[in-house]
Design a protein around this motif. Structure first.
Motif, PDB file in Angstrom:
ATOM      1  N   LYS A 139       0.828  -1.205   0.000  1.00  0.00           N
ATOM      2  CA  LYS A 139       0.000   0.000   0.000  1.00  0.00           C
ATOM      3  C   LYS A 139       0.866   1.260   0.000  1.00  0.00           C
ATOM      4  O   LYS A 139       0.487   2.269  -0.620  1.00  0.00           O
ATOM      5  CB  LYS A 139      -0.955  -0.005   1.194  1.00  0.00           C
ATOM      6  N   ALA A 143       0.412   3.898  -3.109  1.00  0.00           N
ATOM      7  CA  ALA A 143       0.101   5.301  -2.845  1.00  0.00           C
ATOM      8  C   ALA A 143       1.022   6.252  -3.600  1.00  0.00           C
ATOM      9  O   ALA A 143       0.703   7.442  -3.745  1.00  0.00           O
ATOM     10  CB  ALA A 143       0.187   5.577  -1.347  1.00  0.00           C
ATOM     11  N   ALA A 173      -9.571   5.062  -0.901  1.00  0.00           N
ATOM     12  CA  ALA A 173      -9.703   5.964   0.246  1.00  0.00           C
ATOM     13  C   ALA A 173      -8.524   5.804   1.195  1.00  0.00           C
ATOM     14  O   ALA A 173      -7.996   6.788   1.736  1.00  0.00           O
ATOM     15  CB  ALA A 173     -11.022   5.703   0.972  1.00  0.00           C
ATOM     16  N   ASP A 174      -8.087   4.567   1.397  1.00  0.00           N
ATOM     17  CA  ASP A 174      -6.942   4.310   2.268  1.00  0.00           C
ATOM     18  C   ASP A 174      -5.668   4.871   1.654  1.00  0.00           C
ATOM     19  O   ASP A 174      -4.826   5.448   2.357  1.00  0.00           O
ATOM     20  CB  ASP A 174      -6.805   2.808   2.517  1.00  0.00           C
ATOM     21  N   GLU A 176      -5.358   7.434  -0.227  1.00  0.00           N
ATOM     22  CA  GLU A 176      -5.362   8.891  -0.059  1.00  0.00           C
ATOM     23  C   GLU A 176      -4.908   9.267   1.343  1.00  0.00           C
ATOM     24  O   GLU A 176      -4.142  10.228   1.528  1.00  0.00           O
ATOM     25  CB  GLU A 176      -6.754   9.447  -0.337  1.00  0.00           C
ATOM     26  N   ARG A 177      -5.326   8.513   2.336  1.00  0.00           N
ATOM     27  CA  ARG A 177      -4.867   8.769   3.710  1.00  0.00           C
ATOM     28  C   ARG A 177      -3.368   8.520   3.836  1.00  0.00           C
ATOM     29  O   ARG A 177      -2.661   9.242   4.552  1.00  0.00           O
ATOM     30  CB  ARG A 177      -5.636   7.887   4.697  1.00  0.00           C
ATOM     31  N   ILE A 178      -2.878   7.522   3.124  1.00  0.00           N
ATOM     32  CA  ILE A 178      -1.442   7.221   3.153  1.00  0.00           C
ATOM     33  C   ILE A 178      -0.644   8.378   2.563  1.00  0.00           C
ATOM     34  O   ILE A 178       0.405   8.769   3.083  1.00  0.00           O
ATOM     35  CB  ILE A 178      -1.155   5.910   2.395  1.00  0.00           C
ATOM     36  N   ARG A 179      -1.127   8.938   1.465  1.00  0.00           N
ATOM     37  CA  ARG A 179      -0.438  10.075   0.844  1.00  0.00           C
ATOM     38  C   ARG A 179      -0.381  11.259   1.799  1.00  0.00           C
ATOM     39  O   ARG A 179       0.624  11.975   1.863  1.00  0.00           O
ATOM     40  CB  ARG A 179      -1.146  10.454  -0.453  1.00  0.00           C
ATOM     41  N   GLU A 180      -1.449  11.486   2.538  1.00  0.00           N
ATOM     42  CA  GLU A 180      -1.479  12.597   3.491  1.00  0.00           C
ATOM     43  C   GLU A 180      -0.563  12.326   4.684  1.00  0.00           C
ATOM     44  O   GLU A 180       0.115  13.225   5.176  1.00  0.00           O
ATOM     45  CB  GLU A 180      -2.917  12.814   3.977  1.00  0.00           C
ATOM     46  N   ARG A 181      -0.530  11.080   5.134  1.00  0.00           N
ATOM     47  CA  ARG A 181       0.219  10.696   6.324  1.00  0.00           C
ATOM     48  C   ARG A 181       1.707  10.539   6.034  1.00  0.00           C
ATOM     49  O   ARG A 181       2.556  10.786   6.891  1.00  0.00           O
ATOM     50  CB  ARG A 181      -0.354   9.375   6.854  1.00  0.00           C
ATOM     51  N   SER A 184       2.165   4.016   5.213  1.00  0.00           N
ATOM     52  CA  SER A 184       0.964   3.183   5.241  1.00  0.00           C
ATOM     53  C   SER A 184       0.835   2.483   6.583  1.00  0.00           C
ATOM     54  O   SER A 184       1.814   2.285   7.309  1.00  0.00           O
ATOM     55  CB  SER A 184       1.017   2.136   4.124  1.00  0.00           C
ATOM     56  N   GLU A 186      -1.368  -0.975   8.140  1.00  0.00           N
ATOM     57  CA  GLU A 186      -2.336  -2.057   7.984  1.00  0.00           C
ATOM     58  C   GLU A 186      -2.436  -2.803   9.306  1.00  0.00           C
ATOM     59  O   GLU A 186      -1.427  -3.071   9.960  1.00  0.00           O
ATOM     60  CB  GLU A 186      -1.971  -2.993   6.821  1.00  0.00           C
TER      61      GLU A 186
END
Length: 253
Positions: A139, A143, A173-174, A176-181, A184, A186
């Motif tokens: 992931k 991303a 959706a996950d 996109e959160r990884i790109r922001e954070r 990754s 899991e």
């Protein structure tokens, strides 16, 4: 060309079965190859060491030559050679299992692992392939790509546990959160009871390699998660600082 394709398909099939032996008829049926042709191919590969057989000559498995070739791949890759000591550092600092993997089609392939002594081995031995969408490593690498360019199979995506994201919308959706954070996460998506934190290594564009830390859910306190992320971010930055693409060097893909 047809013979070469059959040989590769056979070796990949035998490798995927691990310790489970295969019979001639099973292999011929699986690869849609005439039984006589499969027999000749197996005997040739056995003579060369690429396939092994039992004392009765009726069971087949992957041979030692495959190991030698795989080892040659790892030994010839400067990225793997450079990263291994950093995996040792991360494992020593965190006391957890640390991985290096590479994106290959829909999957990630594990290239190096430093096992924790605190819990049993998971599914992540060197050479193992796992669908990218089901792992922290995968992931993190997905991303790095635009949604329209993701190397994903058709839905539903394969499930390893009840927590694996099998719908494309949920995965997007996950990501996109990884790109922001910037990394990754899991939680029990690959192995029950195990969480993972993945970090893409951006010495290629888009990134093809990633490192991760795996930790049992039972030991994952808030403070420990913060430390894992901090240590792994530092390790990633140091790796990327050591591995700029050298002028004139092959850019292996």
């Amino acid at each position: 060309m047809k013979s070469a394709a059959r040989t590769v398909a056979l070796l990949e099939l035998l490798a995927s079965r691990g310790e489970e032996p295969s019979r001639l008829d099973e292999l011929a049926a699986e690869l849609d190859v005439p039984r006589s042709s499969m027999y000749e191919l197996l005997r040739t590969l056995a003579d060369c060491g690429w396939v092994r057989t039992d004392s009765t000559g009726s069971l087949y498995g992957i041979g030692i030559r495959a190991l030698l070739t795989g080892t040659g791949y790892l030994d010839s890759d400067k990225h793997v050679r450079t990263i291994r000591p950093f995996l040792d550092e991360a494992s020593e600092a965190l006391g957890e299992t640390i991985h290096l993997a590479r994106l290959d089609g829909h999957d990630v392939v594990y290239l190096a692992t430093r096992e924790s002594h605190e819990y049993p081995r998971t599914l992540s031995r060197v050479g193992r392939r796992i669908p990218a969408h089901a792992t922290a490593l995968g992931k993190a690498l997905l991303a790095e790509r635009a949604d329209a360019e993701l190397p994903l199979p058709a839905e539903p995506l394969a499930a390893y546990t009840e927590n694996t994201l099998t719908a494309r919308a949920a995965l997007l959706a996950d990501l996109e959160r990884i790109r922001e954070r910037g990394h990754s996460v899991e939680r029990e998506e690959t192995v029950p009871g195990i969480a993972g934190f993945g970090f893409a290594l951006r010495y290629a564009d888009p990134a093809v390699d990633a490192i991760s830390c795996s930790v049992p859910i039972a030991r994952l306190t808030g403070d420990h998660e913060v430390r894992i992320v901090a240590v792994m971010r530092e390790i990633r930055a140091r790796i990327e600082g050591r591995l700029p693409l050298a002028p004139g060097a092959p850019d292996w893909r």
